[in-house]
Design a protein around this motif. Structure first.
Motif, PDB file in Angstrom:
ATOM      1  N   VAL A  10       6.403   3.246  -5.505  1.00  0.00           N
ATOM      2  CA  VAL A  10       5.901   4.253  -4.578  1.00  0.00           C
ATOM      3  C   VAL A  10       4.388   4.039  -4.498  1.00  0.00           C
ATOM      4  N   THR A  11       3.809   4.392  -3.438  1.00  0.00           N
ATOM      5  CA  THR A  11       2.419   4.096  -3.208  1.00  0.00           C
ATOM      6  C   THR A  11       1.922   5.677  -3.093  1.00  0.00           C
ATOM      7  N   LEU A  12       0.624   5.753  -3.623  1.00  0.00           N
ATOM      8  CA  LEU A  12      -0.137   7.032  -3.369  1.00  0.00           C
ATOM      9  C   LEU A  12      -1.166   7.054  -2.784  1.00  0.00           C
ATOM     10  N   ALA A  13      -1.272   7.976  -1.699  1.00  0.00           N
ATOM     11  CA  ALA A  13      -2.480   8.099  -0.712  1.00  0.00           C
ATOM     12  C   ALA A  13      -3.372   9.271  -1.004  1.00  0.00           C
ATOM     13  N   CYS A  14      -4.481   9.140  -0.958  1.00  0.00           N
ATOM     14  CA  CYS A  14      -5.363  10.230  -1.119  1.00  0.00           C
ATOM     15  C   CYS A  14      -5.428  11.237   0.093  1.00  0.00           C
ATOM     16  N   ASP A  15      -5.485  12.389  -0.154  1.00  0.00           N
ATOM     17  CA  ASP A  15      -5.391  13.688   0.777  1.00  0.00           C
ATOM     18  C   ASP A  15      -6.479  13.758   1.371  1.00  0.00           C
ATOM     19  N   VAL A  16      -7.712  13.446   1.092  1.00  0.00           N
ATOM     20  CA  VAL A  16      -9.060  13.518   1.588  1.00  0.00           C
ATOM     21  C   VAL A  16      -9.133  12.593   2.666  1.00  0.00           C
ATOM     22  N   LYS A  18      -7.248   9.751   3.160  1.00  0.00           N
ATOM     23  CA  LYS A  18      -6.083   9.137   3.561  1.00  0.00           C
ATOM     24  C   LYS A  18      -5.796   7.321   3.224  1.00  0.00           C
ATOM     25  N   ARG A  19      -6.531   6.952   2.200  1.00  0.00           N
ATOM     26  CA  ARG A  19      -6.505   5.550   1.753  1.00  0.00           C
ATOM     27  C   ARG A  19      -5.297   5.551   0.625  1.00  0.00           C
ATOM     28  N   ARG A  20      -4.663   4.264   0.577  1.00  0.00           N
ATOM     29  CA  ARG A  20      -3.693   4.139  -0.120  1.00  0.00           C
ATOM     30  C   ARG A  20      -4.265   3.544  -1.661  1.00  0.00           C
ATOM     31  N   ASN A  21      -4.534   4.227  -2.386  1.00  0.00           N
ATOM     32  CA  ASN A  21      -5.363   3.944  -3.718  1.00  0.00           C
ATOM     33  C   ASN A  21      -4.375   3.383  -4.842  1.00  0.00           C
ATOM     34  N   TYR A  22      -3.157   3.802  -5.252  1.00  0.00           N
ATOM     35  CA  TYR A  22      -2.526   3.531  -6.220  1.00  0.00           C
ATOM     36  C   TYR A  22      -1.126   3.125  -5.909  1.00  0.00           C
ATOM     37  N   ILE A  23      -0.483   2.435  -6.755  1.00  0.00           N
ATOM     38  CA  ILE A  23       0.903   2.010  -6.808  1.00  0.00           C
ATOM     39  C   ILE A  23       1.526   2.337  -8.029  1.00  0.00           C
ATOM     40  N   THR A  24       2.565   3.118  -8.087  1.00  0.00           N
ATOM     41  CA  THR A  24       3.197   3.542  -9.223  1.00  0.00           C
ATOM     42  C   THR A  24       4.808   3.354  -9.234  1.00  0.00           C
ATOM     43  N   CYS A  41     -10.484   9.205  -6.564  1.00  0.00           N
ATOM     44  CA  CYS A  41     -10.516   8.308  -5.466  1.00  0.00           C
ATOM     45  C   CYS A  41     -11.870   7.685  -5.526  1.00  0.00           C
ATOM     46  N   ARG A  42     -11.978   6.409  -5.771  1.00  0.00           N
ATOM     47  CA  ARG A  42     -13.461   5.942  -5.720  1.00  0.00           C
ATOM     48  C   ARG A  42     -14.236   6.000  -4.314  1.00  0.00           C
ATOM     49  N   TRP A  43     -13.610   6.278  -3.125  1.00  0.00           N
ATOM     50  CA  TRP A  43     -14.515   6.290  -1.827  1.00  0.00           C
ATOM     51  C   TRP A  43     -14.968   7.559  -1.838  1.00  0.00           C
ATOM     52  N   ASP A  44     -14.241   8.685  -2.368  1.00  0.00           N
ATOM     53  CA  ASP A  44     -14.680  10.059  -2.301  1.00  0.00           C
ATOM     54  C   ASP A  44     -15.378  10.323  -3.718  1.00  0.00           C
ATOM     55  N   ARG A  45     -15.557   9.621  -4.584  1.00  0.00           N
ATOM     56  CA  ARG A  45     -16.155   9.738  -5.848  1.00  0.00           C
ATOM     57  C   ARG A  45     -15.576  10.990  -6.625  1.00  0.00           C
ATOM     58  N   GLN A  46     -14.417  11.306  -6.613  1.00  0.00           N
ATOM     59  CA  GLN A  46     -14.012  12.572  -7.220  1.00  0.00           C
ATOM     60  C   GLN A  46     -12.558  12.671  -7.436  1.00  0.00           C
TER      61      GLN A  46
END
Length: 54
Positions: A10-16, A18-24, A41-46
């Motif tokens: 499954v792919t996990l996407a950030c709510d803030v 909307k980038r797909r950051n993780y695969i698990t 999230c490395r783009w939001d830095r939080q």
């Protein structure tokens, strides 16, 4: 050795952002609905909520 078909990728996407950051992986028999996790999230830095995408 053959992969177990009960566990799916499954792919996990950030709510803030909307980038797909993780695969698990998850067990489809135990977790029928979409999963949510707090991940970094490395783009939001939080740490933000990441939801499963299809």
């Amino acid at each position: 050795m053959a992969r177990n078909e009960k566990r799916v990728k499954v792919t996990l996407a950030c709510d803030v952002c909307k980038r797909r950051n993780y695969i698990t992986t998850k067990n489809k028999q135990n977790d029928r609905d979409r999963i949510e996790m707090r991940k970094y999230c490395r783009w939001d830095r939080q740490h933000t909520v990441h939801k499963e995408t299809r």
